[in-house]
Design an enzyme around this catalytic site. Structure first.
Site, PDB file in Angstrom:
ATOM      1  N   LYS A 195       0.854  -1.178   0.000  1.00 54.40           N
ATOM      2  CA  LYS A 195       0.000   0.000   0.000  1.00 54.40           C
ATOM      3  C   LYS A 195       0.891   1.230   0.000  1.00 54.40           C
ATOM      4  O   LYS A 195       1.679   1.445   0.929  1.00 54.40           O
ATOM      5  CB  LYS A 195      -0.895   0.002   1.238  1.00 54.40           C
ATOM      6  N   ARG A 205     -10.878   9.723   1.617  1.00 52.82           N
ATOM      7  CA  ARG A 205     -10.760  10.402   2.911  1.00 52.82           C
ATOM      8  C   ARG A 205     -11.889  11.411   3.093  1.00 52.82           C
ATOM      9  O   ARG A 205     -12.345  11.631   4.211  1.00 52.82           O
ATOM     10  CB  ARG A 205      -9.382  11.051   3.051  1.00 52.82           C
ATOM     11  N   LYS A 221       1.159  10.006   5.515  1.00 55.39           N
ATOM     12  CA  LYS A 221       1.259   8.656   6.084  1.00 55.39           C
ATOM     13  C   LYS A 221       2.551   7.966   5.653  1.00 55.39           C
ATOM     14  O   LYS A 221       2.635   6.749   5.621  1.00 55.39           O
ATOM     15  CB  LYS A 221       0.029   7.832   5.667  1.00 55.39           C
ATOM     16  N   LYS A 252      -2.100  -1.571  -3.827  1.00 59.47           N
ATOM     17  CA  LYS A 252      -2.995  -0.426  -3.787  1.00 59.47           C
ATOM     18  C   LYS A 252      -2.213   0.860  -3.860  1.00 59.47           C
ATOM     19  O   LYS A 252      -1.245   0.979  -3.110  1.00 59.47           O
ATOM     20  CB  LYS A 252      -3.787  -0.501  -2.469  1.00 59.47           C
ATOM     21  N   SER A 278     -10.165   5.348  -4.826  1.00 55.34           N
ATOM     22  CA  SER A 278     -11.109   6.437  -5.062  1.00 55.34           C
ATOM     23  C   SER A 278     -10.608   7.434  -6.102  1.00 55.34           C
ATOM     24  O   SER A 278     -11.381   7.894  -6.948  1.00 55.34           O
ATOM     25  CB  SER A 278     -11.382   7.147  -3.733  1.00 55.34           C
ATOM     26  N   TYR A 317     -14.816   0.610  -7.215  1.00 58.00           N
ATOM     27  CA  TYR A 317     -16.106   1.296  -7.059  1.00 58.00           C
ATOM     28  C   TYR A 317     -16.964   1.147  -8.303  1.00 58.00           C
ATOM     29  O   TYR A 317     -18.130   1.518  -8.292  1.00 58.00           O
ATOM     30  CB  TYR A 317     -15.867   2.778  -6.724  1.00 58.00           C
TER      31      TYR A 317
HETATM   32  C1  PBG Z   1      -7.246   3.480   5.330  1.00 57.60           C
HETATM   33  C2  PBG Z   1      -7.743   3.218   3.978  1.00 57.60           C
HETATM   34  C3  PBG Z   1      -7.615   4.133   2.928  1.00 57.60           C
HETATM   35  C4  PBG Z   1      -8.238   3.557   1.821  1.00 57.60           C
HETATM   36  C5  PBG Z   1      -8.740   2.304   2.218  1.00 57.60           C
HETATM   37  N1  PBG Z   1      -8.405   2.104   3.574  1.00 57.60           N
HETATM   38  C6  PBG Z   1      -7.075   5.506   2.873  1.00 57.60           C
HETATM   39  C7  PBG Z   1      -5.806   5.873   3.468  1.00 57.60           C
HETATM   40  O1  PBG Z   1      -4.885   5.062   3.610  1.00 57.60           O
HETATM   41  O2  PBG Z   1      -5.705   7.037   3.820  1.00 57.60           O
HETATM   42  C8  PBG Z   1      -8.324   4.229   0.503  1.00 57.60           C
HETATM   43  C9  PBG Z   1      -9.262   3.700  -0.470  1.00 57.60           C
HETATM   44  C10 PBG Z   1      -9.545   4.592  -1.606  1.00 57.60           C
HETATM   45  O3  PBG Z   1      -8.915   5.649  -1.827  1.00 57.60           O
HETATM   46  O4  PBG Z   1     -10.455   4.227  -2.354  1.00 57.60           O
HETATM   47  N2  PBG Z   1      -6.883   2.492   6.141  1.00 57.60           N
END
Ligand code: PBG
Length: 329
Positions: A195, A205, A221, A252, A278, A317
């Site tokens: 990730k 978010r 992060k 991801k 997203s 999505y």
């Molecule tokens: C957080 C989490 C995130 C997403 C899924 N779980 C966002 C992040 O790490 O800030 C993002 C999914 C998306 O953008 O569709 N644990």
């Protein structure tokens, strides 16, 4: 002379020659659940994606199953008054996501439920874990203890797979051990293994309200999520999750990281999942809205590319509209 165009000359031959297919079975739909009933509320930067109340979420799950989508990933929208610096609500046995899991499992036992294991929906600062005493970093080991307890709560509520999405060190091993000790041997772990610290999570978010707490700047992060420039580190971290007991490994975002999906597919024998996040979704919609790209063909191509790179499961999505269009053909 070689004539490669023979295999492209009409739809029937092209279809016979097609090497990669996206099937409804490959898709997992991420769904947002919020408190309360009434009509679902839209998310501005994710056209067509909704925050569902429980009743409405059950209907959505039923509709997805009927279309052949067998998996959903649940994301709770926590009311801000329930957030605090240590994310206590995550361990509340009556919290929204646990009530939702129980209700969905009872109504639709055959639907495969994935739940997110991370603290960001519950912390007032929006980080995926609790902070160190000086507040400057996430405290890895304290966070992992909480995640392990969270995993057991989710498994007991009926989650088929818990999906740690936080990128803390050692969390897969800790969650596996806690699940086994609690008698939840059949609950799987889908590890968000590679990730990346990506700008593509912005709309998510907004959807779960985890960006707001820190103001206008995107949450940083980078002390836990991967550096987008580091493919070797990504594979090493994913293989570590495999050795700690993960049942499936996720990459991801998906579209901008096809090289990572392809490399991981070669390195592991576990299922590889990819999350079209997203921002990838928002990008396609935004361009389509401007009339610059065709929504459906860009959508289908984006998913085909993820599949071609080697993903076995695709979180997207677009799951519902794609399943609808596949059921028509
Ligand atoms: C957080 C989490 C995130 C997403 C899924 N779980 C966002 C992040 O790490 O800030 C993002 C999914 C998306 O953008 O569709 N644990």
């Amino acid at each position: 002379m070689r004539r490669p165009r023979r295999l492209r000359q009409n739809p029937a031959i092209r279809s016979l020659a097609q090497e990669t297919h996206v099937r409804t079975d490959d898709l997992i739909a991420p769904l947002f659940v919020r408190e309360g009933s009434g009509p679902p509320t839209p998310i501005e930067s994710m056209p067509g994606v909704l925050r569902h109340g429980l009743d409405d979420l059950l209907r959505e799950c039923e509709g997805l199953l009927r279309l052949g989508v067998r998996g959903v990933a649940l994301f709770p929208v926590t009311p801000s008054e329930l957030k605090d610096p240590v994310g206590q609500e995550a361990l509340n046995a009556e919290c929204l996501v646990l009530r939702t899991v129980r209700a969905v499992k009872q109504r639709l036992p055959e639907l495969v439920l994935f739940t997110d294991i991370a603290l960001d929906p519950y912390t007032s600062h929006g980080h995926d874990g609790v902070l160190t005493a000086d507040g400057r970093d996430v405290d890895n080991d304290r966070t992992v203890d909480i995640l392990a307890r969270m995993g057991v709560l989710h498994a007991r509520a009926g989650a088929d797979f818990v999906a740690p999405s936080d990128m803390m060190d050692g969390r897969v091993r800790a969650i596996r051990a806690a699940l086994d000790e609690a008698g939840c041997q059949s609950t799987g772990i889908l590890a968000y293994s590679a990730k990346f610290a990506s700008a593509y999570y912005g709309p998510f978010r907004e959807a779960v309200g985890s960006a707001r707490a820190v103001g206008t700047r995107p949450l940083d992060k980078r002390t836990y999520q991967l550096n987008p420039g580091n493919p070797r580190e990504a594979i090493a971290d994913a293989l570590l999750d495999e050795s700690e007991g993960a049942d499936a490994l996720m990459v991801k975002p998906a579209g901008p990281y096809l090289d990572i999906i392809a490399a991981l597919r070669r390195e592991t024998r576990l299922p590889v999942a990819a999350y079209q996040v997203s921002g990838e979704y928002a990008q396609i919609h935004a361009a389509a809205r401007l009339g610059w790209l065709d929504l459906e063909s860009t959508r289908d191509e984006s998913l085909l590319a993820i599949k071609r790179a080697g993903a076995d499961w695709i979180l997207t999505y677009f799951a519902r509209p794609v399943a609808e269009s596949l059921s028509r053909t």
